[in-house]
Design an enzyme around this catalytic site. Structure first.
Site, PDB file in Angstrom:
ATOM      1  N   GLY A  92       0.888  -0.930  -0.276  1.00 23.48           N
ATOM      2  CA  GLY A  92       0.165  -0.429   0.032  1.00 23.48           C
ATOM      3  C   GLY A  92       1.448   1.421   0.409  1.00 23.48           C
ATOM      4  N   GLY A 137       5.299   3.487  -4.493  1.00 25.76           N
ATOM      5  CA  GLY A 137       5.122   4.549  -5.481  1.00 25.76           C
ATOM      6  C   GLY A 137       5.381   6.158  -4.306  1.00 25.76           C
TER       7      GLY A 137
END
Length: 485
Positions: free
Chosen positions: A430, A433
């Site tokens: 999660g 990025g």
């Protein structure tokens, strides 16, 4: 977690930090989300089939492995950027044979500067008489003119022209606000934040001496420059946190502490993080946008949330115009795991939403530097739900050779390891990025890593692995210029 250690021993590649949900049909369109009334699901590694229907989950309490307290002075790194006098400025927000030669040049530039001349899916098409960095666009997608500008220490503006042998600084003599604004707009920014001068050690310089639409077309080479004063240019005010207080082994972040943090939602749930780098662009990880099914690469299926402290209190979303995935991204090895998102509308910067700085082309972060990573991922390996609150944890940059020993040769020169070899501090599912940032001596924060992959979360001798942003600064600048608003 399924046979993670066994897989690495057998030579298979480890999974990335991301939610592997692959719906059989493209997700439907949905209205703007003001609040998220359930915790987004996070799927463990090695789930290779669609998930069963997801019912509203129980909201689990956060589990923090360590609860160390940190102080502001512990978060400063040893990065040094020398800055000189500044002046503020403001602006508005045989063809086949030649192509083979151009590819060769692109590969050389890519090795040396991290530059590529290919579009997201297709190689650019260029005529046989193309001249790189002459101020005239010859290639269909403009790749011959989007590789011509970079920034050095102190934001020194350096340009490559068709008449120069490499990048050279621009002499400050006759530089002005109009030139600064034009250059920043060329590079894909809305305008210039500030410019000034610094003393250069170069023996050759560029002078603005002619009219052109691009800075590389305006300049000529000279061996002299008064007092060797060259142009320092900053297109956006970046890397400033609004909080002075001090994921796995981490704490909840204070409001405004990490104003560049982005929450990316797919089909109504948080999937990945990202970092604001300008009014129009977000940096994230390529693996967040898999090609199977194609719905993951459809911009309309995503929502971008800025300045988020809690997944229960979401602001109005931003929308994505283009998903720009690195052309050489390898989902098996996680090489080139980086992507840019161009937004449909510019961001209005506030105290809670600000861009992070990109490092200069020669600005590297050293092993043992203390940095920070943030995200909404799980706070303990194996948890089913991500964190409601934005989490932060201080991590140490780990020597690449040491990390490669731990990961049995899977760490490339374009990856960066950070965490604690003793375990306990890490990103997790999660957080993909999201940013790994380090602070320089004048308080500015720089984006050095993009959360990419790891073995487990917070394990001993298994630090987090990040895309090394320094290796991709030229790529980022070239794509921002190519997709500029």
């Amino acid at each position: 977690m399924e046979n993670t250690e066994g897989n690495i021993v057998n030579g298979e590649n480890p999974p990335p930090y991301y939610l592997v949900v692959k719906p059989s049909d493209p997700p439907p369109s949905y209205a703007n989300i003001d609040e998220l009334w359930e915790t987004p699901p996070v799927v463990p590694y090695y789930i290779n089939e669609p998930l069963p229907p997801v019912f509203p989950p129980h909201v689990a309490q956060r589990i923090i492995i360590t609860t160390e307290q940190y102080h502001p002075d512990q978060r400063r790194s040893s990065l040094v950027v020398i800055r000189h006098k500044k002046a503020r400025c403001y602006g508005g927000s045989g063809v086949s044979a030649f192509i083979i030669i151009l590819i060769g040049i692109a590969l050389w530039l890519g090795v040396r500067y991290g530059i590529t001349m290919m579009s997201r899916r297709n190689m650019d098409t260029c005529p046989s008489n193309t001249v790189i960095c002459d101020g005239h666009v010859d290639c269909k997608q403009g790749s011959d003119e989007t590789i011509c500008v970079r920034f050095g220490a102190g934001n020194e503006l350096q340009v490559m022209t068709s008449n120069s042998n490499g990048f050279l600084p621009i002499c400050y003599d006759d530089w002005n606000q109009s030139l600064a604004t034009q250059t920043c707009k060329q590079l894909g920014f809305r305008g210039c934040y500030q410019y000034g001068s610094l003393t250069s050690t170069s023996t050759s310089f560029l002078f603005v001496s002619q009219s052109s639409d691009t800075i590389q077309g305006k300049v000529n080479v000279s061996t002299s420059c008064p007092d060797k004063e060259t142009v320092s240019l900053q297109c956006t005010n970046c890397g400033l946190s609004q909080s002075s207080s001090r994921i796995i082994g981490g704490d909840e972040a204070d409001p405004g502490q990490w104003p560049w943090q982005v929450s990316l939602h797919f089909q109504g749930s948080h999937v990945c993080g990202g970092s604001v780098i300008s009014q129009d662009f977000i940096v994230s990880a390529a693996h967040c946008f898999p090609s199977d099914p194609p719905a993951w690469q459809v911009p309309a299926n995503w929502r971008v949330y800025l300045g988020v402290e809690s997944q229960y209190m979401l602001p109005a979303p931003q929308y994505i115009a283009d998903i720009i995935i690195h052309e050489l991204y390898n989902p098996n090895t996680h090489d080139n795991d980086i992507a840019l998102l161009k937004l449909t509308q510019p961001i209005n910067f506030t105290g809670m939403v600000q861009p992070v700085c990109l490092p200069a082309y020669d600005q590297v972060v050293l092993a043992d530097t203390e940095c920070w990573t943030t995200g909404f991922g799980t706070t303990e390996e194996g948890e089913d739900h991500g964190s409601i609150q934005l989490m932060e944890v201080e991590v140490e940059i780990i020597d690449r050779s040491l990390c490669n020993t731990a990961y049995k040769g899977l760490i490339s020169n374009d990856m960066l390891c950070a965490g604690d070899m003793n375990g306990g501090k890490d990103a997790c599912q999660g957080d993909s990025g999201g940013p790994l940032v380090c602070q320089d001596d004048d308080g500015h924060w720089y984006l050095y890593g993009v959360t990419s992959w790891g073995i487990g979360c917070g394990r001993v001798n298994r630090p987090g692995v990040y895309t090394d942003v320094h290796s991709y600064v030229a790529w980022i600048h070239s794509k921002i210029e190519e997709y500029r608003p």
